[in-house]
Design an enzyme around this catalytic site. Structure first.
Site, PDB file in Angstrom:
ATOM      1  N   LYS A  53       0.843  -1.204   0.000  1.00  0.00           N
ATOM      2  CA  LYS A  53       0.000   0.000   0.000  1.00  0.00           C
ATOM      3  C   LYS A  53       0.876   1.251   0.000  1.00  0.00           C
ATOM      4  O   LYS A  53       0.622   2.205  -0.736  1.00  0.00           O
ATOM      5  CB  LYS A  53      -0.954  -0.012   1.207  1.00  0.00           C
ATOM      6  N   GLN A  97      -5.097  -1.772   9.396  1.00  0.00           N
ATOM      7  CA  GLN A  97      -4.932  -3.097   8.799  1.00  0.00           C
ATOM      8  C   GLN A  97      -5.524  -4.155   9.731  1.00  0.00           C
ATOM      9  O   GLN A  97      -5.226  -4.189  10.922  1.00  0.00           O
ATOM     10  CB  GLN A  97      -3.435  -3.374   8.528  1.00  0.00           C
ATOM     11  N   ASP A 120     -11.409   2.205   3.590  1.00  0.00           N
ATOM     12  CA  ASP A 120     -11.720   0.772   3.484  1.00  0.00           C
ATOM     13  C   ASP A 120     -13.218   0.543   3.236  1.00  0.00           C
ATOM     14  O   ASP A 120     -13.625  -0.557   2.881  1.00  0.00           O
ATOM     15  CB  ASP A 120     -11.342   0.059   4.791  1.00  0.00           C
TER      16      ASP A 120
HETATM   17  N1  GUN Z   1      -7.110  -7.311   5.905  1.00  0.00           N
HETATM   18  C1  GUN Z   1      -7.405  -8.075   4.822  1.00  0.00           C
HETATM   19  N2  GUN Z   1      -7.988  -7.328   3.872  1.00  0.00           N
HETATM   20  C2  GUN Z   1      -8.063  -6.083   4.352  1.00  0.00           C
HETATM   21  C3  GUN Z   1      -8.566  -4.859   3.821  1.00  0.00           C
HETATM   22  O1  GUN Z   1      -9.087  -4.760   2.703  1.00  0.00           O
HETATM   23  N3  GUN Z   1      -8.453  -3.774   4.627  1.00  0.00           N
HETATM   24  C4  GUN Z   1      -7.898  -3.836   5.858  1.00  0.00           C
HETATM   25  N4  GUN Z   1      -7.843  -2.728   6.592  1.00  0.00           N
HETATM   26  N5  GUN Z   1      -7.430  -4.952   6.389  1.00  0.00           N
HETATM   27  C5  GUN Z   1      -7.508  -6.062   5.631  1.00  0.00           C
END
Ligand code: GUN
Length: 284
Positions: A53, A97, A120
């Site tokens: 990211k 996350q 998200d």
């Molecule tokens: N963990 C697995 N997929 C995601 C996601 O799309 N966003 C976040 N914040 N954590 C994750």
């Protein structure tokens, strides 16, 4: 005839060029889109996702801030950080996350993020807006799937989409997005009886199960579009999806590979959401 591959990596590059142009025009207006990513603990997969990211932000000219906490961090410390980021004018997107260590209350953390910075699309306000068809920040992986279908001109109106998996991150929101585009949606999950009897009816089959090579040709109608959201490791430790790709490719019309399918689109849509949040912030 063999299925056409939907290449998420190529599409991702194409979309990132468009996003980069939007970053440039925001910069001309004096705004650098900013994303804050919060990482708690040492989960290897999470660390890899977060690093990817950060890298994407850098490539697109988006400001990014990584905030790391030890796995023992308290709920209050995390909430204070989120409150500070909500007030921070340089930050337009906040992402925590997941998963978080067990002692933390994930729901309360997500609720604390300003819905306007919830890149998200997990905040109940954004989930609710999406369900009733209002403009919202929407979850990245399902949004990526929608863009892939659209880019290949795969029509959704009246189509029967069967989704295997009902997570809050993928299955549930993707079903809503498809419903909003006039698809007929069936949700299947681990408790579904006679799963194949449902999946065999799908014009578009979405696999978000989390089991390597689970979807074999026995589950797929001839000519179906097959979208594989799984990220698993097989017995040899190789990355693979939920779909037995080589076998299902023989009977599907379109199929997404793993790696190189849905995965690359997820981060691209996160960049898209960050730029969208920044654009909205200056329009307020
Ligand atoms: N963990 C697995 N997929 C995601 C996601 O799309 N966003 C976040 N914040 N954590 C994750």
């Amino acid at each position: 005839m063999e299925a056409q591959t939907i290449n998420g990596k190529e599409l991702s590059i194409k979309k990132r060029v468009e996003i980069q142009e939007n970053v440039q025009s925001l910069k001309k207006e004096g705004v650098v889109p900013g994303l804050a990513v919060i990482l708690v603990g040492n989960n290897d997969a999470s660390r890899t996702y977060v690093a990817n990211k950060q890298k994407a932000c850098k490539e697109l000219g988006i400001y990014s801030e990584l905030i790391t906490f030890d796995a023992t961090v308290t709920q209050d410390v995390l909430l204070s950080k989120i409150h500070a980021l909500n007030e921070n004018k340089d930050i337009h997107g906040i992402l925590v996350q997941l998963p978080l260590p067990k002692h933390l209350d994930e729901d309360e953390i997500i609720d604390a993020i300003s819905p306007m910075k919830d890149v998200d699309g997990f905040h109940p306000i954004n989930v609710g807006k999406m369900v009733i068809g209002q403009d919202a920040l929407m979850p990245c992986t399902p949004s990526g799937v929608m863009v892939m279908l659209e880019d290949h001109g795969i029509s959704l109106s009246g189509k029967h989409v069967v989704i295997v998996g009902r997570s809050n991150i993928v299955g549930k929101p993707l079903g809503q997005m498809l419903l909003n585009q006039d698809a007929t949606v069936t949700y299947c999950h681990s408790k579904t009886h006679d799963l194949a009897s449902f999946t065999k009816q799908a014009d578009i089959l979405i696999a978000a199960v989390g089991k390597a090579n689970f979807i074999t040709p026995d589950y797929v109608k001839n000519g179906a579009v097959v979208i594989d959201v799984g990220i698993n490791r097989n017995e040899e430790g190789k990355l693979c999806g939920d779909v037995a790709y080589h076998q299902v490719k023989e009977i599907a019309s379109y199929i997404t590979p793993v790696p190189g399918g849905v995965g690359p689109m997820t981060i691209t849509m996160l960049m898209y959401n960050t730029v969208k949040a920044a654009r909205k912030a200056i329009e307020r």
